[in-house]
Motif scaffolding. Sequence first.
Motif, PDB file in Angstrom:
ATOM      1  N   TYR A  91      49.561  25.322 -19.960  1.00  0.00           N
ATOM      2  CA  TYR A  91      50.467  25.499 -18.820  1.00  0.00           C
ATOM      3  C   TYR A  91      50.303  26.898 -18.263  1.00  0.00           C
ATOM      4  O   TYR A  91      49.925  27.820 -18.979  1.00  0.00           O
ATOM      5  N   LYS A  92      50.624  27.054 -16.961  1.00  0.00           N
ATOM      6  CA  LYS A  92      50.670  28.373 -16.325  1.00  0.00           C
ATOM      7  C   LYS A  92      52.067  28.566 -15.762  1.00  0.00           C
ATOM      8  O   LYS A  92      52.688  27.629 -15.272  1.00  0.00           O
ATOM      9  N   ASP A  93      52.532  29.817 -15.834  1.00  0.00           N
ATOM     10  CA  ASP A  93      53.827  30.107 -15.210  1.00  0.00           C
ATOM     11  C   ASP A  93      53.586  30.700 -13.819  1.00  0.00           C
ATOM     12  O   ASP A  93      52.450  30.826 -13.373  1.00  0.00           O
ATOM     13  N   ASN A  94      54.661  31.082 -13.120  1.00  0.00           N
ATOM     14  CA  ASN A  94      54.567  31.592 -11.749  1.00  0.00           C
ATOM     15  C   ASN A  94      53.784  32.896 -11.658  1.00  0.00           C
ATOM     16  O   ASN A  94      53.251  33.236 -10.606  1.00  0.00           O
ATOM     17  N   ASN A  95      53.712  33.644 -12.764  1.00  0.00           N
ATOM     18  CA  ASN A  95      52.988  34.920 -12.774  1.00  0.00           C
ATOM     19  C   ASN A  95      51.512  34.742 -13.134  1.00  0.00           C
ATOM     20  O   ASN A  95      50.781  35.721 -13.193  1.00  0.00           O
ATOM     21  N   VAL A 112      49.257  32.201 -19.123  1.00  0.00           N
ATOM     22  CA  VAL A 112      48.892  30.908 -19.701  1.00  0.00           C
ATOM     23  C   VAL A 112      49.659  30.677 -20.990  1.00  0.00           C
ATOM     24  O   VAL A 112      49.807  31.578 -21.815  1.00  0.00           O
ATOM     25  N   LEU A 113      50.157  29.458 -21.156  1.00  0.00           N
ATOM     26  CA  LEU A 113      50.847  29.044 -22.371  1.00  0.00           C
ATOM     27  C   LEU A 113      50.069  27.895 -22.998  1.00  0.00           C
ATOM     28  O   LEU A 113      49.757  26.920 -22.318  1.00  0.00           O
ATOM     29  N   LEU A 114      49.740  28.045 -24.267  1.00  0.00           N
ATOM     30  CA  LEU A 114      49.101  26.969 -25.031  1.00  0.00           C
ATOM     31  C   LEU A 114      50.118  26.461 -26.034  1.00  0.00           C
ATOM     32  O   LEU A 114      50.717  27.248 -26.756  1.00  0.00           O
ATOM     33  N   THR A 115      50.299  25.147 -26.094  1.00  0.00           N
ATOM     34  CA  THR A 115      51.296  24.589 -26.997  1.00  0.00           C
ATOM     35  C   THR A 115      50.854  23.228 -27.522  1.00  0.00           C
ATOM     36  O   THR A 115      50.075  22.533 -26.860  1.00  0.00           O
ATOM     37  N   ALA A 116      51.351  22.873 -28.697  1.00  0.00           N
ATOM     38  CA  ALA A 116      51.053  21.561 -29.273  1.00  0.00           C
ATOM     39  C   ALA A 116      52.030  20.505 -28.765  1.00  0.00           C
ATOM     40  O   ALA A 116      51.862  19.327 -29.034  1.00  0.00           O
ATOM     41  N   ARG A 117      53.055  20.920 -28.057  1.00  0.00           N
ATOM     42  CA  ARG A 117      54.049  19.982 -27.517  1.00  0.00           C
ATOM     43  C   ARG A 117      54.072  20.066 -25.992  1.00  0.00           C
ATOM     44  O   ARG A 117      53.811  21.108 -25.414  1.00  0.00           O
ATOM     45  N   ALA A 146      55.606  20.613 -22.518  1.00  0.00           N
ATOM     46  CA  ALA A 146      56.700  21.488 -22.074  1.00  0.00           C
ATOM     47  C   ALA A 146      57.515  20.794 -20.991  1.00  0.00           C
ATOM     48  O   ALA A 146      56.976  20.047 -20.173  1.00  0.00           O
ATOM     49  N   SER A 147      58.826  21.043 -20.992  1.00  0.00           N
ATOM     50  CA  SER A 147      59.690  20.441 -19.979  1.00  0.00           C
ATOM     51  C   SER A 147      60.238  21.495 -19.007  1.00  0.00           C
ATOM     52  O   SER A 147      61.033  21.174 -18.140  1.00  0.00           O
ATOM     53  N   ASP A 148      59.793  22.723 -19.154  1.00  0.00           N
ATOM     54  CA  ASP A 148      60.248  23.823 -18.295  1.00  0.00           C
ATOM     55  C   ASP A 148      59.688  23.628 -16.883  1.00  0.00           C
ATOM     56  O   ASP A 148      58.474  23.544 -16.683  1.00  0.00           O
ATOM     57  N   SER A 149      60.570  23.571 -15.880  1.00  0.00           N
ATOM     58  CA  SER A 149      60.131  23.323 -14.504  1.00  0.00           C
ATOM     59  C   SER A 149      59.391  24.524 -13.908  1.00  0.00           C
ATOM     60  O   SER A 149      58.750  24.398 -12.870  1.00  0.00           O
ATOM     61  N   LYS A 199      46.174  21.372 -18.137  1.00  0.00           N
ATOM     62  CA  LYS A 199      45.270  20.460 -18.825  1.00  0.00           C
ATOM     63  C   LYS A 199      45.830  20.133 -20.204  1.00  0.00           C
ATOM     64  O   LYS A 199      46.531  20.936 -20.802  1.00  0.00           O
ATOM     65  N   SER A 200      45.483  18.948 -20.717  1.00  0.00           N
ATOM     66  CA  SER A 200      45.774  18.579 -22.105  1.00  0.00           C
ATOM     67  C   SER A 200      44.466  18.161 -22.748  1.00  0.00           C
ATOM     68  O   SER A 200      43.673  17.426 -22.150  1.00  0.00           O
ATOM     69  N   THR A 201      44.231  18.644 -23.950  1.00  0.00           N
ATOM     70  CA  THR A 201      43.028  18.296 -24.701  1.00  0.00           C
ATOM     71  C   THR A 201      43.464  17.647 -25.994  1.00  0.00           C
ATOM     72  O   THR A 201      44.345  18.158 -26.690  1.00  0.00           O
ATOM     73  N   TYR A 202      42.848  16.513 -26.315  1.00  0.00           N
ATOM     74  CA  TYR A 202      43.228  15.758 -27.510  1.00  0.00           C
ATOM     75  C   TYR A 202      42.096  15.799 -28.529  1.00  0.00           C
ATOM     76  O   TYR A 202      40.929  15.688 -28.189  1.00  0.00           O
ATOM     77  N   TYR A 203      42.493  15.985 -29.795  1.00  0.00           N
ATOM     78  CA  TYR A 203      41.546  16.050 -30.897  1.00  0.00           C
ATOM     79  C   TYR A 203      41.922  14.991 -31.918  1.00  0.00           C
ATOM     80  O   TYR A 203      43.091  14.873 -32.281  1.00  0.00           O
ATOM     81  N   PRO A 204      40.946  14.224 -32.431  1.00  0.00           N
ATOM     82  CA  PRO A 204      41.301  13.241 -33.464  1.00  0.00           C
ATOM     83  C   PRO A 204      41.797  13.953 -34.713  1.00  0.00           C
ATOM     84  O   PRO A 204      41.317  15.022 -35.055  1.00  0.00           O
ATOM     85  N   MET A 205      42.773  13.352 -35.362  1.00  0.00           N
ATOM     86  CA  MET A 205      43.316  13.946 -36.582  1.00  0.00           C
ATOM     87  C   MET A 205      42.440  13.633 -37.766  1.00  0.00           C
ATOM     88  O   MET A 205      41.885  12.560 -37.882  1.00  0.00           O
ATOM     89  N   GLU A 206      42.343  14.573 -38.657  1.00  0.00           N
ATOM     90  CA  GLU A 206      41.602  14.428 -39.895  1.00  0.00           C
ATOM     91  C   GLU A 206      42.181  13.294 -40.743  1.00  0.00           C
ATOM     92  O   GLU A 206      41.493  12.711 -41.553  1.00  0.00           O
ATOM     93  N   SER A 207      43.451  12.960 -40.542  1.00  0.00           N
ATOM     94  CA  SER A 207      44.109  11.947 -41.369  1.00  0.00           C
ATOM     95  C   SER A 207      43.582  10.540 -41.117  1.00  0.00           C
ATOM     96  O   SER A 207      43.832   9.646 -41.901  1.00  0.00           O
TER      97      SER A 207
END
Length: 178
Positions: free
Chosen positions: A28-32, A35-40, A42-45, A51-59
């Motif tokens: 995510y990017k904010d107004n400034n 960059v924010l990278l997160t595993a969840r 975000a719901s912040d307007s 972008k979202s990148t998905y990786y297969p789990m080792e499990s």
Amino acid sequence: MNKLLILTMLIAGFAHADDSEQRAIHIYKDNNGSVLLTAREASDSNLTHVKSTYYPMESSVWHISCSKDKFNGSKKCSLYKNYSDFMVNYINGRLSVYVGRNHFPETQSAIKIDGNQAIYGHEGMSQTPQKVIEQMKKDKVVYTRYKEWPYKYNKDGETDLTGFAEKYDEMLEEYKKL
């Protein structure tokens, strides 16, 4: 290599999925322009999804681990999935199925494959491992239940059996080669 890509790769190694079969990194990017990278998600307007990148789990992968003792020649192979609550072992020609870990003393454990009747054991050890294996080779899901120390309440697990039959046969072949 791009710093953002390196950071994304590092975080991907630590991000944990809830119950899905893959990990995700959301950018995510904010107004400034930060960059924010997160595993969840975000719901912040004030954040714009980039972008979202998905990786297969080792499990989702079955693992085989085999060894031969250099001193006494004893042989052992194990078959397991990361983050699952059971393991299949073949030790010195004897099959075993083990449920859970760090058991509360003197408690019952159980394994149930698809809609079949539950098979009970004592502190994680199945008394009928061949029966368990035969069901697992044909069915789709294994459910586990045991009591983990220091709590005396049920700890339940569920593991997808996709690919189990093939990996089980592969484990037996690896055992023969030891």
